[in-house]
Design an enzyme around this catalytic site. Structure first.
Site, PDB file in Angstrom:
ATOM      1  N   GLU A  10       0.816  -1.213   0.000  1.00 49.60           N
ATOM      2  CA  GLU A  10       0.000   0.000   0.000  1.00 49.60           C
ATOM      3  C   GLU A  10       0.853   1.268   0.000  1.00 49.60           C
ATOM      4  OE1 GLU A  10      -3.076   0.597  -0.495  1.00 49.60           O
ATOM      5  OE2 GLU A  10      -4.306  -1.118   0.138  1.00 49.60           O
ATOM      6  N   ASP A  11       1.799   1.335  -0.913  1.00 49.79           N
ATOM      7  CA  ASP A  11       2.601   2.535  -1.147  1.00 49.79           C
ATOM      8  C   ASP A  11       3.722   2.789  -0.155  1.00 49.79           C
ATOM      9  OD1 ASP A  11       1.238   3.109  -3.376  1.00 49.79           O
ATOM     10  OD2 ASP A  11      -0.042   4.632  -2.490  1.00 49.79           O
ATOM     11  N   ALA A  12       3.864   1.966   0.866  1.00 48.84           N
ATOM     12  CA  ALA A  12       4.999   2.177   1.751  1.00 48.84           C
ATOM     13  C   ALA A  12       6.264   1.768   0.995  1.00 48.84           C
ATOM     14  CB  ALA A  12       4.838   1.349   3.012  1.00 48.84           C
TER      15      ALA A  12
ATOM     16  N   ARG B 195      -1.591   2.701 -11.516  1.00 58.00           N
ATOM     17  CA  ARG B 195      -1.156   4.093 -11.714  1.00 58.00           C
ATOM     18  C   ARG B 195      -0.589   4.331 -13.102  1.00 58.00           C
ATOM     19  NH1 ARG B 195       0.569   3.908  -6.001  1.00 58.00           N
ATOM     20  NH2 ARG B 195      -1.358   4.256  -4.890  1.00 58.00           N
TER      21      ARG B 195
END
Lengths: 1149, 883
Positions: A759-761, A943
Site C-alpha cells: 500500500e505505497d509504503a 497508476r
C-alpha cells in the site's frame, strides 16, 4: 487529410492520419538544433523575466502616466494652484531612527533587519499664484518597494562575485520584493480581457436572450458596460454609474446621434441587421432629441434637480464613466457611440446566428496582470490619496500664512503605508486577497514555480467546471499538468516553459502603420455612409479592423492586410509583439490586431510556402551567442498570441509540413511548466501522476539557495548530499535545477519483500541511511524584538530573575549565555529558552488575592517550540527600523530518515518508509549490490507510471556508462537503445537481475527489476507530525482542550466520529469521549427553578440565583460547553430550565 | 451536599424581568470598564461581582476562585423597552392574532370553548397533533378582521424587518408606528387562557417578556478578556457590545429625565434597539452588522451558537479531547489484525488510570518506580483523598511506590494488551473507528495490519491516523466487545467481508495455490514457520522421485476439518472462465472437508470487499475469531511465498511485440476509416439519428462507439499476447491490483479521451488544437490517443490526455466536498432511528417509522445476499456437497 465536404462555406475534415509518433526523428531539424533555440529563448526571456519586465514598465512608463495624469492641482483658494512638473525615483535607501538615511542598504540587510527594500519617490512641484509661478521644489512623496533584479535594483548590474559578496545567491533570478524582511511576490492574476466585446447567451430564466459585455479600463480604472437584448427584441445598456438600464437608442441619442438613420448606420449598414433595431426604435420614439435623451439619463442620477443640471450631470457621466478607454472628453462621444453601435452589431450578428458565442475561457479573451499592473492599481489610489491630503494641508496652511513651503506638507507616509500594507497582507484595493504571497522557499524549484503562477479570480467554492478544464488555447501557454489538487484545481495555473507575456506596444504606432496600409478610419467611413457617398454593396466585401478590441476602421481586403502586417513584422518593421488575426466566415470578415499587454505569447518557427524559414546558419549564430531576439527580427521565429494562433496550422515536426502549414513547434516538451519539466519520460505516464509530481516537486527537500547560511527563513530544510538526477531532462539545466537539486539517485528494486512496502509504503536500506542517504537539516528561526514602551519602560534581553512573573524554572534558562541569548552549538529542547527576555509589568494582569498589585517584570522569553529539539546554529543581532534590538536565533536539527518519513519518485509515486532494513538483510544481486529502496510492484499497474520503470532502466545505464541519460519527453534517448547498452555492460536487457534473499542467502525464484531512480525526500516527516496529549492546556472560554500540536492540543472528536460510536451503539464510550476526557464539570442545579447555582464558600451553603440559600441544589456532571450554552441562552432572554432526575433510575416504560 | 442527579429534560421559557432582577448580582450602569490603574469598575460590565475570571481572584458573591465560580448574572434596567429580535416572529403573530384594542384572542367565545375541550383531549393522546391544532387556531385568529369581543375593527399589522411594527388602517391606509412600549402593553393584556389555546405556557413564557425591560448581563466567565503578549487587554466582542448598550441606555435615561425632545429620544431609543439587536444576533437581515474597529463583524451571542464552529456543532456534538494521539501510519504485517503498533514516545504520554488492588500492586509499584520517562512507567499517582502526585517532580519515587495501597489510582503508561480506539478521518462509516489492542513498538509511527486498510480506507503515502484511549472501565469494555476489529470483518453495508487480503497477499495466495506450485519438505516447513505453525505436514501429494507437497495442501492445513466451499476465482474470466467444478483452468475453487481440492485462491476467495467468499463463510460459520486467526497466520505465509518466488514488475511486462503493435495500428486505421464514413454520412445528412438526439450528437455517439470498440479490441490483442505469468497480468487477473483496461492502456492504446462524456473539442474555433485543421471531426483531432504508455504519447496526444485527466482531478475535488455535506444531512436525518425489540424501526419519540426493519427483519451483516437463510449453503453443509 483531405476535406470531405464544404458545409456553409466551411470545409469539414475527418483526418485519418498520420499516426502520431511519440518520438519522431527529424532530419530537417535535429533535436539539438531545436533545443538551442528554446535555450536561447529562456535565457533571454528568463524564468521570472515577465515579472521584472512588468515592473520595469511600471517604473519607466506607468508611473509617469499616473503622476502626470492630472498635473494641475487646483485648490479652493482662488488663483492658487500647484503644478506637478516632474518626478524622480531615487535609489534604495532606508531611513534610520536617528533620521539619517542609509543608502548602503542591501537586500540581505533588509531580510535580517525586517526592513522593506524600497526606493523613495520625489515629485517636483511648482506653486502658481495668480498665474505667477513660484520656485519649483522637489518633495518626497513616499517609498515604493522595488523588485529584486529590476532595472532600478543595483543588484541587476552586479557580477556574480559582487552578488556573492553581498550575501546573495548569484543564480537568484529575482522578481520578488522584500517587505518587512519577508520575501513576497505579486502573483500574476488572470483576468478577462478589457476593452473587448464578448457576446454570450443571457442567463436562463431572465428576460435577457443575448448579452454583450465589455470591461472598459484604463490603468487602474475598470468600468463594465453591458448591452442586453431583451425577449421583446429591444436593446438596453447598463453601466455602474447609472442605476438601471438605459434603452440603447436613448444612449446613442444622448451621445449626439439624433437621427434614427445615423444610429442605424452606426450599428451597421447591413439592412438585415438594421431591421433588428426596429423594436428599439419604437421603444425610444418619445425621446427624439439629444437634449431629451440626456435629460432621460440625467433624471436617473440627479433626481429632483432642474433640467439644466440634469443634462449637465448626464454629460459628465457619459464623458467620465461610459467607456472611459475611448477618452473622457466631450469630443470622444462620437467614438463611444460608434463603439456602442459595434457592440450592438456584434450582438445582433450573434442573435441572428451569424457568429458563435464568445468563449470566456479562450486565451485570446484573457489577459495576465503582473506585478507592474497590480502596483499601478495600488499606486494610483495611494497617489490620489496623497494629492488629496497635500491639497488639504496646503489649503489650510495657505489660509494661515502667505508663503507655503510645500515640502513641509507632503506627507510621505500615505503612499508608503498604503503600499506596504497591501503588499504585507496581500489585500489589494477592491478587497481582493492573496495578491501578494510569501515566496515559497522550500526548494529552488518551488520558488521558480511560485513566480510563474497564474491565479484566476473565480471563486473556489463553486464548481466552475468549464473554467477548470484544460482549454485548447492553453497549449504552449500554461502547463497542462501543474495545478493543485483540491478546491483550486484548474483555477491556479502555471506558465509553460516557452510562454512569455506581452509588455505592450504603443497603440498609436500600430494605428499609424495600419493607416499607411490603407486602413480607412472608422469616422471617415461613417461620415461617408451618412452622406451617401458609400453604400452597403461596396462595403460588404470589406473587412472590419479591430485594434485591441475596438473597431478602428475598414479595409478593403482583410486578407491582404493581414498578410502585409505579418510580412512587415517578419522583417522587423512592426514590433514582434504585435499580433494579427483574421476571422472570415460566410458573414464575418474581421481583422484583429493586438498590441496590448498581458497576452500570453509563445514562440513558433515560421513556415513560408511549405518551408521552414530557420536555417542551419541561424542556429549556428545562436550557438555563437547571438540573442534570441535576432530570430524574431529576422522573422524566422514568431511570437503568437492565442488570437493569431487561430489562423495558424502548426506542425509538430518539420517532416509534417504541408502547403497549408504556417508554423512548426520549436520544442514540444516546453508546453510543460517548471515543475512538470523535471519529469523524465513524462509522456509515458498517466496524466494525473504528472500532476501529482508537479505538486510534490515543490515539497522536496534540497538545496534551496546557495546563501542559506546567511538567510533568515522561518523554516528551511537543507538536504545533506543533494544529487543531480542521473536521468536528466533538458529543462533541468536551464531551470538551474542541476545547480540546486532536491533529491538523490537511489537504487530501487521493485519487488515484494517482507510485506513492509505494501500500500505505497517503501522499504529503505538502513545501512544507506546510516551512510548519509536522504539526511537533511531542519532550520527554524526564532526571533524577538527588544521593545521600548512609552513612559521609559523597556524590554530587557537577559537571563530572567527567579522573581520574574511566569518564571519557567531554572532548567529552562540553562542554555542562555550572559547576554541572555543561547550559546551557539548548544543543544536545546522543547520549552528551553533561546532568548531570555523580560517585559515591564503592565497593569491589570496581576490580580493577587487581596487586590494588591504586584509590580513584577514579566517573563517574555522565546522558547523552543513544544516537541522540537535542535542545536543553536546562528544568532543574528541587528536593529529594526524603529531602532529596537532584534535578535534572531536559528536552531538546527538533524533529520535522519526514519520509518514514517515521506519520499517520492518523480512520477507521482509517493510513500512513507515502512521499514528500514540493514544491508545484511536486504536482497542483493550477483554483484552484491543492495537496493536503497524497495517498492512494491502493486504500486504500478493501476497508476500506469511507466515513466518510472523507464527512468529506472535509464538510470542504470547512466550509472554504468558514467554519463547522464537524456529523458526529456519526446526527445529522449531511445529506450530500446538503452536496453541494448545494458546488454553490452553484461546485464539482462530487461533491467532485471537475479537476486538473493539477504536473510537466507537463497536465490529468489525470479529475477527482480532493479535500477536507479531519482527520489525526493518530501518535507512531511514524522518528527514534525507525531503528537499525543493526555491532559493539558484548555481554552479559556470552553475549557476544552486547545487546538494544534504546537499548543499541546487535543485531537478533535468531531461529529463524524461521534456518529461512528452511535453506529456501534457504544454509549459509555461516547460519554467517556465527550464528557470525561474533555470538558467535564460539576454544576449545581436548583431543583425548584432549574437554574445553575453555586456553593458559597464563605457561608458554606449552596445557593440558587432565585431562591438564595433556600434553593434545593444538586450536583450535576455536564460538559462545560453545556453550562456555557445555558448561560448564553439566558443572555438571549431564553429560560432553559433543567429538569433533574435520579442518576440511576430504573428503566420504566 | 445533596445527591448527584442527571438532567432528564430541559424546559424552555422566556426570562421574566422579575427573574432577571432576582438572579442579578449587580445592576450595571457604568459604561466605563476599568479605572486608570486597571482595576475593573464596580457597576460596570466587568464588575467583579459578575464572577471570578482572573486566576487567584476570589468571587465576592460566592467566594470561589475561577474554578468553582460559575459566574453570576447582572442586569441592565432599560430606560425604555426593547424588542428581543429572537422573538419578533412570535410577537408579530401574537399581535396579528389578538385584538388591537382589548387584546383578546380573536376567536369567538363559542369556538373558544369548543377548541379548548378538543385541544385538552388531543394533548392527552396525540401531542404532535395538538401542536398542529394550536397552530391552526392561531392562523384562524389572525384572519379575523373584527374583534368578536369588543367589536373593534382590526388594523393590519405590518412588520418592517427586523424590529419595527406598524399598524395600517385597512380603509385609509395610514400607517402608525407601534413602538416597543405599545407592543409590550398589548402583549401584557393578553389573558392566560387565550395564550394556552395557541400553545403558550404563560407560567414560563408570558408574551410581554419577549420585550426586554431588563436585560440580563452575562457573567464574565462567558466573555473572558484575552491578554496579548504585549500586555494589552483585549475584550470579548460581547463585552464591547454590552458597553455600547450600557452607554446608550444611560444616555437615553438622561435624555428622558431632562425632558429632551421626542425626536432625540426616538433616535436614541432606536439606537438602543439596534445595539440590543446586534448584541443578540449580528446577522439579522435588514440591518448592517456591528463591526469592530478593524472592519471585522462582531461575533455576538447568536453567532457563538450557530454554524460549524458554533457551540452546538463545534463544542457539543464534537469537541477536542484528552488522551488522544495522532501520527503517520506505516504497515506491519507481523501484527495481528486487531493490533495497533504504538510508538513508545506516545505510550509514555497516554495513560490509563488503574486502581491499585492486592493483585496488581507489585506491578503498579514497578511502574511508579520507572516513572514518567521510562516505559512502562506511570505519570501520576492519585491518592484516595483525590491528591494527584505528579511523578515528574517526585525526587524519591521509591517512597511513592512504597506508599501505594489498594484504593490508590496509578495513571500508568499504555502497555501491550490495552484497548484503544483507532480512527482515520474522514469517518464515513462505523468501521472508520475500531477498537485495537495496543502493541508498544519503537519508532514514531502507528503500525497497522494491512488487512485493515480497506475499512479505514488507509494507505501509506503519508496518511495520519488518530488514537483515543478510553479512560473508564465501562468505555474500555465497550471498546473491547463492540468495537474490536474482528467484529467488523463483515460489513453491515452488504454483509461481505471488508477486512481481507490485498495486494501481496492476493498475489502470494495465487502463486501458492497454482497447480505448478510443488514444494519440497524444507520449503513447506519454511512456509509453516512463517505462519507460526508447528505441525507435521500431511501426506505429500507426490512421493516419487521426491516428496513434494502442493500449495493447496498447505493452505488446507489451516482450514477447519468440516469446512466446505465452492465458488469462482477472480481469474475466471475471458478464456480462463469456469462456471462449475469441471474446470480445466483451475479457476473454480472447491473446498471439501477442509481440503482445498481445486481452484486458486485470489481476490474472490480471500480478498477484501468481496461478497460470498471463502473467507466470508469461514468467518461466518466458524466465528470471526477463526477468520482473524486465518488472516493473521496464513497471510504471513502468502508473503513468504512471494519472497521465495520473487515478484516484481518490469518494463517488458507491458511491452508487446512488433506484430501486435502492427495489428493494433491496423485496427485503429480501420476504425478511423469508419469514423470517416460516419462523418461523410453526417455531412450528407444520411446518418441514422439516435432517438432523442440531434444529428451532431448522434454522430458523436456513433464515433465514440466505434472508437471504444477499437480500443477494446486492441486491448484484447495485447492481452492475448501477454504471458499468463507476466507479473502485471497476474496482478490484474487475480485482482491484486489493476485491471485489463490498465494493461490495455499501458501496452496497446489509450483510446479516446473525453471531457464530460464528449470528445475533446474546446479550444480554437472548430478545432481543439492548432495542429489540426478547422472542422476536423476525425478521431485524432478530437482526442483519440493511438499510442500506449509504453510507446509514449505524442505532444498533441499528451495534451488531450491531460485534458481528460484534469477532468478527473476536478471531479474528485468537487465531489468530496459535495458528498461530505450529503453524508452529514443523511446522518442527521437518520441518527435517532433504532430497531426496537419488536423489530419495528422507531424514532426518538417512539413513533414507528417502519413496521418491520428493512421489510424483512434481515440484518445485512448476518444475512448473505439479503436472505435470512441460505438454503443451499445449509444443504451443502449438512451433506458435504451441494445437491
Amino acid at each position: 487529410m483531405s476535406s470531405i465536404a464544404v458545409v456553409g462555406g466551411e470545409k469539414i475534415h475527418s483526418s485519418t492520419g498520420p499516426i502520431p509518433l511519440a518520438h519522431p526523428e527529424s532530419k530537417l531539424l535535429r533535436s539539438d538544433d531545436r533545443w538551442v533555440v528554446i535555450e536561447a529563448f529562456i535565457k533571454e526571456k528568463g524564468i521570472t523575466k515577465h515579472h521584472i519586465e512588468s515592473f520595469n514598465t511600471f517604473i519607466s512608463r506607468t508611473l509617469k502616466e499616473i503622476i502626470m495624469e492630472e498635473p494641475v492641482i487646483e485648490t479652493s483658494i482662488p488663483g492658487f494652484k500647484l503644478i506637478i512638473k516632474g518626478f524622480r525615483v531615487g535609489e534604495p535607501q532606508v531611513r534610520e531612527v536617528d533620521g539619517s538615511i542609509n543608502r548602503n542598504i542591501t537586500p540581505m540587510e533588509c531580510r535580517h533587519r525586517d526592513l522593506t527594500y524600497a526606493v523613495p519617490l520625489y515629485i517636483t512641484v511648482v506653486t502658481v499664484e495668480n498665474n505667477v509661478a513660484g520656485n519649483s521644489v522637489e518633495v518626497p512623496v513616499g517609498e515604493i518597494p522595488i523588485m529584486i533584479k529590476s532595472s532600478i535594483d543595483p543588484l541587476q548590474k552586479m557580477s556574480e562575485e559582487e552578488l556573492i559578496k553581498m550575501g546573495e545567491d548569484p543564480k537568484d533570478p529575482g522578481g520578488y520584493f522584500i517587505i518587512d524582511g519577508t520575501e513576497r511576490i505579486i502573483v500574476a492574476q488572470e483576468d478577462l480581457a478589457s476593452n473587448r466585446v464578448l457576446v454570450d447567451y443571457g442567463q436562463e430564466g431572465l428576460n435577457i436572450t443575448h448579452t454583450a459585455k465589455v470591461v472598459s479600463s484604463i490603468t487602474g480604472f475598470r468600468v463594465p458596460t453591458i448591452l442586453d437584448r431583451h425577449k421583446d427584441g429591444t436593446f438596453h445598456v447598463s453601466f455602474p454609474a447609472v442605476p438601471g438600464k438605459i434603452p440603447f437608442i436613448v444612449i446613442m441619442r444622448a451621445l449626439g446621434l439624433e437621427a434614427d438613420r445615423d444610429i442605424a448606420l452606426a450599428v451597421s449598414p447591413d439592412p438585415d441587421i438594421q431591421t433588428e433595431l426596429f423594436a428599439s426604435f419604437v421603444q425610444a420614439s418619445d425621446i427624439a432629441t439629444v437634449e431629451d435623451a440626456l435629460d432621460y439619463i440625467g433624471s436617473r442620477v440627479a433626481i429632483g434637480q432642474a433640467r439644466e443640471s440634469r443634462i449637465e450631470r448626464a454629460k459628465y457621466i457619459l464623458d467620465n464613466y461610459l467607456l472611459p478607454h475611448l477618452g473622457t472628453k466631450p469630443e470622444d462621444r462620437l467614438k463611444k457611440a460608434l463603439f456602442l453601435g459595434q457592440m450592438a452589431c456584434k450582438l445582433i450578428e450573434f442573435a441572428l446566428g451569424r457568429r458563435p458565442a464568445d468563449d470566456k475561457d479562450h486565451y485570446a479573451n484573457k489577459r495576465i496582470k503582473l506585478a507592474g499592473d497590480m502596483l499601478a492599481l495600488l499606486f494610483r489610489v495611494a497617489f490620489k490619496a496623497f494629492l488629496r491630503d497635500l491639497r488639504y494641508q496646503v489649503e489650510r496652511a495657505k489660509i494661515k500664512e502667505r508663503r507655503v513651503n510645500i515640502a513641509l506638507y507632503a506627507r510621505g507616509d500615505i503612499i508608503t503605508e498604503r503600499i506596504r500594507h497591501a503588499m504585507a497582507t496581500g489585500t489589494w484595493i477592491g478587497g481582493r486577497t492573496g495578491v501578494s504571497q510569501i515566496l515559497d522557499r522550500t526548494n529552488w524549484l518551488s520558488s521558480l514555480s511560485h513566480m510563474r503562477r497564474v491565479i484566476s479570480p473565480l471563486s473556489r467554492s463553486q464548481p466552475h467546471f468549464e473554467a477548470r478544464d484544460l482549454h485548447g488555447t492553453q497549449f504552449g501557454r500554461l502547463c497542462p499538468f501543474e495545478t493543485p489538487e483540491g478546491p483550486n484545481c484548474g483555477l491556479v495555473k502555471n506558465l509553460a516553459l516557452m510562454a512569455t507575456i506581452s509588455v505592450g506596444v504603443s497603440e498609436e504606432e500600430v494605428l499609424n502603420s495600419l493607416y499607411s496600409l490603407g486602413l480607412m478610419p472608422l469616422i471617415d467611413v461613417y461620415n461617408k455612409l451618412r452622406n451617401g457617398e458609400l453604400d452597403y454593396e461596396t462595403m460588404s466585401k470589406w473587412s472590419k479592423v479591430f485594434l485591441n478590441g475596438t473597431l478602428v476602421g475598414y479595409h478593403s481586403d482583410g486578407e491582404a492586410l493581414v498578410k502585409e502586417l505579418r510580412r512587415l513584422r517578419r522583417v522587423g518593421k512592426i514590433h514582434y509583439e504585435v499580433n494579427v488575426a483574421h476571422y472570415k466566415t460566410q458573414y464575418i470578415n474581421e481583422v484583429y490586431v493586438n498590441c496590448d499587454s498581458g497576452r500570453i505569447l509563445r514562440p513558433l518557427f515560421v513556415v513560408e510556402q511549405g518551408k521552414l524559414k530557420i536555417t542551419k546558419e541561424h542556429i549556428e549564430r545562436l550557438r555563437r551567442g547571438e540573442p534570441f531576439e535576432m530570430l524574431l527580427r529576422e522573422g524566422v521565429v514568431e511570437l503568437l498570441d492565442a488570437e493569431e494562433e487561430e489562423n495558424a496550422l502548426i506542425a509538430v515536426n518539420p517532416e509534417e509540413i504541408t502547403l497549408e502549414t504556417t508554423h512548426v513547434e520549436i520544442w514540444p516538451p516546453a508546453i510543460m511548466g517548471i515543475a512538470a519539466s523535471t519529469i523524465p519520460y513524462a509522456e509515458h505516464n498517466q496524466s494525473p501522476r504528472n500532476a501529482y509530481q508537479s505538486a510534490m516537486a515543490k515539497q522536496a527537500l534540497g538545496f534551496y539557495m546557495a546563501n542559506f547560511i546567511l538567510r533568515v527563513d522561518t523554516r528551511s530544510h537543507i538536504l545533506h548530499y543533494p544529487q543531480i538526477p542521473l536521468v536528466q531532462t533538458r529543462a533541468l539545466s536551464i531551470i538551474g535545477y542541476n545547480d540546486r537539486p532536491s533529491g538523490q539517485n537511489m537504487i530501487v528494486a521493485i519487488m515484494s519483500y517482507s510485506g513492509y512496502n505494501m500500500e505505497d509504503a517503501i522499504i529503505m536500506n538502513k545501512s544507506s541511511v546510516d551512510r548519509g542517504l536522504a539526511r537533511s537539516n531542519f532550520f527554524r528561526l526564532y526571533s524577538t524584538e527588544e521593545l521600548k514602551y512609552p513612559g521609559g519602560q523597556e524590554d530587557r534581553i537577559e537571563i530572567p530573575d527567579t522573581k520574574v512573573l511566569g518564571y519557567r524554572g531554572k532548567e529552562a534558562y540553562l542554555k542562555l549565555d550572559e547576554d541572555g541569548m543561547a550559546k551557539v552549538e548548544v543543544m536545546v529542547g522543547g520549552g528551553e529558552a533561546l532568548i531570555g527576555k523580560t517585559s515591564p509589568p503592565r497593569f491589570v494582569e496581576e490580580f493577587k488575592g487581596y487586590g494588591i498589585l504586584a509590580q513584577r517584570r514579566k517573563d517574555s522569553s522565546v522558547t523552543v517550540r513544544h516537541g522540537e529539539v535542535g542545536w543553536v546554529d546562528t544568532v543574528f543581532i541587528s536593529t529594526s527600523s524603529e531602532g529596537y534590538r532584534v535578535v534572531k536565533v536559528k536552531v538546527r536539527d538533524l533529520r535522519v530518515p526514519e520509518v514514517g518519513d515521506k519520499f517520492a519518485s518523480r512520477h507521482g509515486q509517493k510513500g512513507v518508509i515502512g521499514a528500514l532494513i540493514p544491508q545484511y538483510d536486504m536482497p542483493y544481486t550477483v554483484e552484491g549490490i543492495t537496493p536503497d529502496v524497495i517498492i512494491n510492484p502493486h504500486a504500478l499497474p493501476s497508476r500506469m507510471t511507466l515513466g518510472q520503470l523507464m527512468e529506472s532502466l535509464a538510470g542504470k545505464v547512466a550509472a554504468l556508462r558514467g554519463k547522464f541519460v537524456d529523458g526529456t519527453p519526446f526527445f529522449e534517448e531511445n529506450i530500446e537503445d538503452l536496453k541494448k547498452q545494458l546488454l553490452v555492460f553484461g546485464y539482462p536487457l530487461d533491467g532485471t537481475e537475479p537476486m538473493y534473499d539477504g536473510r537466507t542467502g537463497e536465490l529468489v525464484g525470479n529475477p527482480i527489476f532493479i535500477g536507479i531512480v531519482y527520489y525526493q525526500k518530501l518535507h512531511h516527516m514524522v518528527a514534525d507530525k507525531i503528537h499525543a496529549r493526555s491532559k493539558g492546556p484548555v481554552q479559556l472560554l470552553t475549557r476544552q482542550p486547545t487546538e494544534g500540536r504546537a499548543r499541546e492540543g487535543g485531537l478533535r472528536f468531531g461529529e463524524m466520529e461521534r456518529d461512528t460510536l452511535i453506529g456501534h451503539g457504544a454509549s459509555a464510550l461516547l460519554k467517556e469521549r465527550m464528557v470525561e476526557s474533555s470538558d467535564k464539570t460539576i454544576i449545581y442545579v436548583c431543583e425548584l427553578c432549574g437554574f445553575i447555582g453555586w456553593y458559597n464558600k464563605k457561608k458554606e451553603v449552596y445557593e440558587c440565583p432565585i431562591h438564595g440559600d433556600k434553593g434545593v441544589l444538586h450536583p450535576v456532571a455536564v460538559p462545560y460547553a453545556f453550562k456555557l450554552l445555558i448561560q448564553e441562552l439566558m443572555s438571549l432572554g431564553v429560560k432553559p430550565r433543567l429538569v433533574l432526575t435520579e442518576r440511576h433510575k430504573r428503566y420504566a416504560s | 451536599m445533596a445527591e448527584e442527579k442527571i438532567v432528564s429534560a430541559i424546559k424552555f421559557g422566556i426570562l421574566s424581568p422579575d427573574e432577571i432582577r432576582k438572579m442579578s448580582a449587580v445592576q450595571v450602569t457604568s459604561p466605563e470598564t476599568y479605572d486608570e490603574d486597571g482595576t475593573p469598575k464596580s457597576y460596570s460590565v466587568m464588575d467583579p461581582r459578575l464572577g471570578a475570571i482572573e486566576p487567584g481572584q476570589v468571587c465576592p458573591i460566592c467566594g470561589n476562585t475561577i474554578k468553582g465560580c460559575p459566574g453570576h448574572f447582572g442586569h441592565i434596567e432599560l430606560a425604555l423597552p426593547v424588542i428581543n429580535v429572537l422573538f419578533v416572529k412570535h410577537i408579530y403573530e401574537l399581535l396579528k392574532a389578538t385584538c388591537s384594542r382589548c387584546s383578546r384572542l380573536k376567536i369567538s367565545p363559542e369556538a373558544f370553548e369548543r377548541y379548548r375541550k378538543y385541544l385538552f383531549r388531543l394533548k392527552e393522546r396525540y401531542p404532535y397533533l395538538a401542536k398542529l391544532f394550536m397552530e391552526y387556531i392561531k392562523r384562524q385568529a389572525m384572519k379575523v378582521t373584527e374583534c368578536p369581543y369588543c367589536g373593534a375593527k382590526q388594523p393590519k399589522i405590518k412588520l418592517e424587518k427586523p424590529t419595527t411594527f406598524y399598524e395600517q388602517d385597512p380603509e385609509t391606509g395610514d400607517r402608525i408606528r407601534l413602538n416597543s412600549r405599545d407592543v409590550r402593553k398589548r402583549l401584557e393584556m393578553i389573558p392566560n387562557e387565550d395564550l394556552e389555546l395557541i400553545g403558550y405556557d404563560p407560567r414560563d413564557s408570558r408574551p410581554e417578556w419577549m420585550v426586554f425591560t431588563v436585560l440580563p448581563v452575562p457573567p464574565t466567565a462567558i466573555r473572558p478578556s484575552i491578554l496579548i503578549e504585549t500586555g494589552i487587554r483585549s475584550e470579548d466582542d460581547i463585552t464591547h457590545k454590552l458597553v455600547d448598550i450600557v452607554r446608550t441606555n444611560e444616555r437615553l435615561r438622561e435624555h428622558l429625565s431632562s425632558g429632551a425632545p421626542e425626536i432625540i429620544i426616538d433616535d436614541m431609543w432606536e439606537l438602543l434597539q439596534y445595539h440590543v439587536t446586534t448584541y443578540l444576533d449580528n446577522e439579522v437581515p435588514g440591518i448592517p452588522p456591528a463591526k469592530h474597529r478593524s472592519g471585522r463583524p462582531l461575533k455576538t451571542l447568536a453567532q457563538r451558537l450557530r454554524g460549524k464552529e458554533g457551540r452546538f456543532r463545534g463544542n457539543l456534538s464534537g469537541k477536542r479531547v484528552d488522551f488522544s494521539a495522532r501520527t503517520v501510519i506505516s504497515p506491519d504485517p507481523y501484527l495481528s489484525i486487531n493490533e495497533v503498533g504504538v510508538p513508545t514516545d506516545i505510550a509514555k504520554i497516554l495513560t490509563i488510570p488503574e486502581k491499585v488492588t492486592d493483585w496488581n500492586i507489585d506491578e503498579l509499584r514497578r511502574y511508579v518506580l520507572n516513572g514518567p520517562s521510562k516505559w512502562p512507567g506511570a505519570n501520576y499517582v492519585v491518592t484516595p483523598d483525590g491528591r494527584r502526585i505528579d511523578l515528574r517532580y517526585v525526587r524519591d519515587r521509591k517512597s511513592v511506590a512504597e506508599s501505594l495501597a489498594p484504593g490508590y489510582v496509578v495513571e500508568r503508561h499504555l502497555k501491550d494488551g490495552d484497548v484503544v480506539l483507532f480512527n482515520r478521518q474522514p469517518s464515513l462509516h462505523r468501521m472508520s473507528m475500531m477498537g485495537h489492542v495496543v502493541k508498544v513498538l519503537p519508532g514514531r509511527t502507528f503500525r497497522l495490519h494491512l488487512a485493515v486498510c480497506p475499512p479505514y480506507n488507509a494507505d501509506f503515502d503519508g496518511d495520519e491516523m488518530n488514537l483515543h484511549v478510553p479512560q473508564t472501565e465501562d468505555a474500555r469494555s465497550e471498546a473491547r466487545l463492540l468495537l474490536k476489529v474482528q467484529s467488523h470483518i463483515l460489513t453491515p453495508r452488504y454483509g461481505g467481508i471488508i477486512i481481507g487480503a490485498i495486494q501481496d497477499y492476493i498475489s502470494g495466495a495465487y502463486f501458492l495455490t497454482i497447480k505448478s506450485m510443488l514444494l519440497e519438505r524444507d520449503e513447506v516447513i519454511k512456509l509453516l514457520a512463517a505462519a507460526g505453525v508447528v505441525k507435521e505436514p500431511p501426506e505429500p501429494a507426490i512421493l516419487s522421485p521426491k516428496k513434494l507437497w502442493t500449495g493447496k495442501q498447505i493452505v488446507s492445513m489451516f482450514l477447519p476439518q468440516d469446512f466446505n466451499y465452492h465458488g469462482k476465482a477472480n481469474i475466471s474470466s475471458g478464456h480462463l472462465k469456469c462456471d462449475d467444478i469441471n474446470c480445466f483452468w483451475d479457476s473454480y475453487v472447491v473446498v471439501k472437508q477442509g481440503k482445498l481440492l481445486m481452484g486458486v485462491l485470489d481476490k474472490k476467495s480471500i480478498g477484501a470487499e468481496q461478497q460470498d467468499s471463502l473467507l466470508y463463510w469461514l468467518s461466518k460459520e466458524y466465528g470471526v475469531e477463526v477468520g482473524a486467526l486465518f488472516m493473521d497466520k496464513l497471510f504471513r505465509m502468502f508473503l513468504r511465498v512471494l519472497e521465495l518466488r520473487g515478484f516484481t514488475l518490469k518494463l517488458d511486462d507491458v511491452a508487446i511485440d512488433e506484430e501486435g503493435r502492427r495489428q493494433i495500428i491496423q485496427l485503429q486505421q480501420e476504425a478511423f476509416e469508419k469514423v470517416r464514413n460516419l462523418v461523410e454520412q453526417y455531412v450528407r445528412r444520411e446518418l441514422e439519428v439516435v432517438p432523442g438526439r440531434s444529428l451532431e450528437e448522434s454522430l458523436e455517439i456513433r464515433i465514440l462507439e466505434v472508437l471504444a470498440e477499437a480500443r477494446d479490441k486492441a486491448g484484447e490483442i495485447a492481452v492475448a499476447r501477454l504471458n499468463p505469468f507476466n507479473n502485471a497480468f497476474v496482478m490484474a487477473r487475480t485482482g491484486a491490483r489493476g485491471n485489463v483496461l490498465n494493461l490495455t492502456q499501458m501496452a496497446a492504446t489509450l483510446g479516446q479521451m473525453t471531457v464530460r462524456g464528449e470528445r475533446i473539442w474546446r479550444g480554437y474555433m472548430g478545432r481543439a488544437l492548432p495542429h489540426f485543421k478547422q472542422n476536423d471531426l476525425g478521431a485524432l483531432a478530437r482526442g483519440f490517443v493511438v499510442n500506449s504508455f509504453y510507446t509514449g504519447l505524442s505532444v498533441t496526444e499528451m495534451f488531450m490526455h491531460a485534458a481528460g485527466g484534469r477532468e478527473g482531478l476536478v471531479d474528485t475535488a468537487v465531489r468530496t466536498s459535495q458528498s461530505g455535506y450529503m453524508q452529514r444531512r443523511l446522518v442527521n436525518a437518520l441518527i435517532d432511528l433504532y430497531v426496537d425489540y419488536d423489530y419495528t424501526v422507531r424514532d426518538s419519540e417512539g413513533s414507528i417509522i417502519q413496521f418491520i426493519y428493512g421489510e424483512d427483519k434481515a440484518d445485512p451483516i448476518k444475512a448473505p445476499h439479503g436472505r435470512i437463510v441460505n438454503i443451499e449453503r445449509v444443504v451443502e453443509k449438512v451433506l458435504g456437497s451441494s445437491k
